[in-house]
Design a protein around this motif. Structure first.
Motif, short mmCIF file in Angstrom:
data_model
loop_
_atom_site.label_atom_id
_atom_site.label_comp_id
_atom_site.label_asym_id
_atom_site.label_seq_id
_atom_site.Cartn_x
_atom_site.Cartn_y
_atom_site.Cartn_z
N THR A 44 -9.27 -33.73 19.07
CA THR A 44 -9.22 -33.30 18.46
C THR A 44 -10.17 -31.88 17.87
OG1 THR A 44 -9.90 -34.81 16.82
CG2 THR A 44 -7.41 -34.80 17.65
N HIS A 49 -7.13 -35.32 12.44
CA HIS A 49 -6.22 -34.51 13.51
C HIS A 49 -5.53 -34.26 13.16
CE1 HIS A 49 -6.65 -38.77 16.22
NE2 HIS A 49 -7.81 -39.33 15.62
N PRO A 83 -2.93 -42.43 18.26
CA PRO A 83 -4.24 -41.09 17.47
C PRO A 83 -4.84 -42.79 16.83
CG PRO A 83 -1.90 -40.45 16.96
CD PRO A 83 -1.79 -41.76 18.33
N ARG A 95 -6.54 -42.88 13.50
CA ARG A 95 -6.97 -41.97 12.66
C ARG A 95 -8.54 -42.53 11.87
NH1 ARG A 95 -3.54 -37.62 11.66
NH2 ARG A 95 -1.74 -38.17 12.85
#
Length: 789
Positions: A377, A190, A408, A410
């Protein structure tokens, strides 16, 4: 998907059941059996994600009810079973097998040996690992670090499983030693989020909390497969779908988990064999087409607003929000108006009708959440893609509103927390200033090396000592042959770990394996249980206490290993500056570490008191309160052109329609580089991993058929010196599987295909390897000697 067929290597069989359900429970039991977890340890599962238990060592999805009695998922069980296994790696294994012999084993076979039990040192004379005492192991680390000509000849890698306490102590040690060389797993996943969002909204992480999902009426999921990578997220999406929210999946692969989901926690669904539809709209952009798709959505939203103005109707844009909280809007809209629809459609690979349908969904949504994973990403244009997504959300004020925002998601459980507490190769001056104020020694000010730069530096003999705090660096990284050679050129490689993996076998001239406690295990110092903290994907910080007895009395915690390594290297004692750092005190009382974290970071004030509350506390995120830590003090619209002269476009000019673009992905029985088993049941793959997903029309174009074995070569044009030349990387022996994937696109598992990713192919502005954008050619091949495993 294609028809069922079976090979000696495994079998391909379409999966028609919903995600989770009884299948998940079956595999929970199977993993407990496979790892030989004693029945007495089954209670470990019910302590997972509980206030007085441990945080899941798997993904970073937050917990809905931190006091429920059932807060684990199939993949969480795999992670816990891997730690709670009764299988042990002792000196017997290392005496029976040389490193060369162990290297011949698969990643799955290495995982299945079990937990490491004592520190080991590589003996070059015998090519075996041999036992070493903790004192001697750490003395070796200290000698090699002290022998370097400059601190920047060392690199300190961090996995996202490391706790806040271990990560903070690790960066404190490395900076006291004198370097900012902190390659970490964020660099490979990320990083584009961390680098792209600050310029747009002032923070490099998400703006939502879990409560926002209760209020969202539209959820757009970009480049993400929750059923495999974040299974507990499916429970949240199920609730959203049931109350009428529109869920959209935007992914080249139409993943089963976003079609239907049966919750193992719902007795009705389990008893009746029913399930809940999740996504109601699926868009499948070509691999790498997300930027063009998102820009096309923004262009269409602007057109809808123009039409509303012309009809004297309600505006589609949130003009009040844009005027009060943003800057750069005029330049952004001018760029949108000038963009060609033909280019956007060609580059996205999505029909205009589908784009207009999604634009209508977005325009009608009052509260919209956009989530994304590594499908966004790991491309050359990933920073631009994330900033374009922020632009789209800002157009309608979908940041800083209940039920709306950027999310986002993770991977590893504390990859976000590691960055928050200082694992950063490009630290800000403000952070370094505070470190100097708190600890009294001068901080290294120049930027350090990320993952790709570290590999290049090792290959050039500029980094000679590599220390890995968890993870599997050799397998997680791109350009496998280059990475292996770089690691082998080091004077010393050190791996702090729970289980054996390939990175321990691809090592420097000297090498150490330092076994550590897992998160499920009791960590007691001087009779007092120690807790560690993590930060999930939504900025919640909570404490974790292990409940199992350690796998071996010779294990040390990550905190203890780092503290003893620092003390051996730097010393400890009275005075001012780094020589006064009380490493032993940190080792024996993790609350002391948290006290110092709070001195460095204001948002961690009253750290020890706040983690005592069930569920912990939320770190403030400026955009959620409409506070923008940008240069202008406002959220910023950032225009970007569609790049058409790309490495993939140039490769296609050379090779025509036979040039395919490959994306790497996980199987369902995999978490990051850890291979738990050889199945990927939601995609219908059983007992094998060496497969390539391909559109049937591309099989016809290439004159091939499902079940054929092929070799893969990636093509990359090198030209830094002005003389273009094409270099080739190979991966041989993969079986073709007909699949619902866009034309010209392929899917394959990593790490088997990591070697196809050139080290120099990275995201602009982030340095993330482009593992989702690999230009490749296929040619007839043969089943490898080990089958498809």
């Amino acid at each position: 998907m294609g028809t069922k067929h079976t090979e000696a290597a495994g079998r391909i069989e379409p999966y028609t059941h919903p995600a989770a359900g009884w299948g998940a429970l079956k595999y929970v039991a199977l993993n407990l059996w496979r790892e030989r977890v004693a029945a007495g340890k089954y209670g470990t599962l019910f302590a997972q994600n509980q206030p007085d238990g441990f945080d899941c060592p798997g993904c970073a999805w937050p917990d809905r009810e931190h006091s429920s009695t059932f807060e684990f998922c199939e993949n969480g069980v795999k992670a816990v079973a891997a730690e709670a296994t009764s299988k042990r790696v002792t000196n017997d294994l290392f005496s029976r097998y040389s490193v060369t012999e162990l290297l011949a084993q698969s990643d799955y076979e290495l995982e299945q040996h079990g937990r490491l039990t004592a520190p080991m040192r590589y003996d070059a004379v015998t090519d075996h690992y041999v036992p070493v005492s903790w004192d001697d192991a750490l003395a070796l680390v200290a000698r090699e670090l002290k022998a370097l000509d400059h601190p920047d000849q060392a690199a300190f890698y961090t996995s996202g499983r490391a706790s806040n306490e271990a990560a903070f102590l690790y960066q404190l040690f490395a900076r006291a030693y004198g370097t900012n060389n902190f390659p970490d797993c964020s660099n490979m996943c990320h990083e584009a989020t961390s680098r792209g969002l600050p310029a747009s909204v002032g923070v490099g992480k998400g703006t939502v909390v879990l409560e926002d999902f209760e209020h969202a009426d539209v959820i757009m999921i970009f480049g993400q497969n929750p059923a495999t990578n974040h299974p507990r997220m499916l429970g949240e999406l199920r609730d959203c779908a049931r109350r009428g929210a529109t869920i959209v999946s935007i992914n080249p692969l139409r993943e089963r988990g976003l079609e239907r989901f049966a919750s193992p926690q719902d007795p009705v669904e389990m008893i009746t064999l029913s399930s809940t539809p999740i996504a109601s709209l699926f868009l499948q952009p070509r691999v790498g087409g997300d930027f063009a798709l998102i820009k096309a959505l923004a262009k269409r939203v602007l057109e809808l607003d123009d039409a509303a103005v012309a009809a004297n109707a309600a505006r589609v844009l949130d003009v009040a929000f844009v005027a009060e909280h943003t800057t750069g809007f005029d330049a952004f809209t001018a760029d949108l108006r000038a963009e060609s629809w033909d280019v956007l459609l060609a580059e996205s690979g999505v029909p205009r009708a589908a784009i207009e349908q999604l634009a209508q969904v977005y325009a009608k949504g009052e509260r919209v959440i956009a989530t994304w994973g590594m499908g966004i990403t790991q491309h050359k244009n990933s920073v631009a893609t994330i900033q374009m997504l922020a632009n789209l959300m800002l157009m309608r004020g979908n940041i800083g509103r209940l039920g709306a925002g950027l999310c986002p998601v993770r991977g590893h459980s504390n990859v976000q927390g590691n960055r928050t507490v200082g694992i950063e190769e490009r630290p800000t001056d403000a952070f370094l200033d505070r470190m100097e104020q708190v600890f009294g020694f001068e901080q290294p000010r120049h930027h350090g090396l990320d993952v790709v730069a570290t590999i290049a530096a090792m290959a050039a003999q500029k980094v000679k000592v590599f220390v890995g705090l968890g993870g599997n660096f050799a397998v997680a990284t791109p350009d496998t042959e280059v990475t292996y050679a770089a690691l082998r050129s080091c004077a010393l490689t050190v791996n702090i770990t729970t289980k054996l993996n390939r990175s321990h076998l691809v090592h420097g001239r000297a090498a150490l394996i330092l076994p550590t406690l897992g998160r499920t295990e009791i960590d007691e110092r001087q009779g007092v249980p120690q807790g560690v903290t993590v930060e999930d994907s939504m900025s919640m910080v909570h404490v974790s206490y292990g409940i199992n007895q350690p796998a071996s009395p010779d294990l040390l915690s990550e905190v203890a290993i780092v503290a003893r390594m620092a003390e051996a290297t730097l010393g400890s004692g009275p005075g001012v500056g780094r020589d006064s750092l009380a490493w032993a005190t940190y080792r024996d009382d993790y609350a002391r570490i948290r006290d110092d974290i709070a001195l460095v970071f204001d948002d961690f004030h009253d750290y020890n008191e706040r983690i005592a509350a069930p569920g912990g506390f939320h770190l403030p995120v400026g955009p959620r309160q409409l506070k923008w830590r940008t240069a202008s003090g406002k959220a910023t619209f950032i225009p970007h052109a569609v790049a058409v002269d790309t490495p993939i476009a140039r490769a296609r000019q050379r090779h025509g329609d036979k040039l395919m673009v490959m994306m790497t992905t996980r199987s369902h029985d995999q978490y990051n580089t850890t291979i738990y088993a050889l199945d990927d049941r939601y995609r219908g793959v059983f007992g094998m991993r060496r497969v390539i997903f391909i559109n049937q029309a591309d099989l016809d174009l290439l004159g091939m058929k499902a079940g054929d074995w092929v070799d893969v070569r990636s093509v990359w044009v090198e030209g830094d010196d002005g003389a273009e030349r094409e270099t080739v990387r190979r991966a041989d022996g993969f079986m073709l599987v007909a699949y619902d994937i866009p034309r010209g696109c392929l899917g394959a598992y990593y790490p088997e295909t990591n070697g196809l990713v050139p080290l120099a192919s990275v995201a602009d502005g982030a340095g993330t390897p482009t593992s989702k954008s690999i230009p490749v050619l296929l040619s007839p091949g043969a089943m490898p000697a080990g089958g498809g495993r």
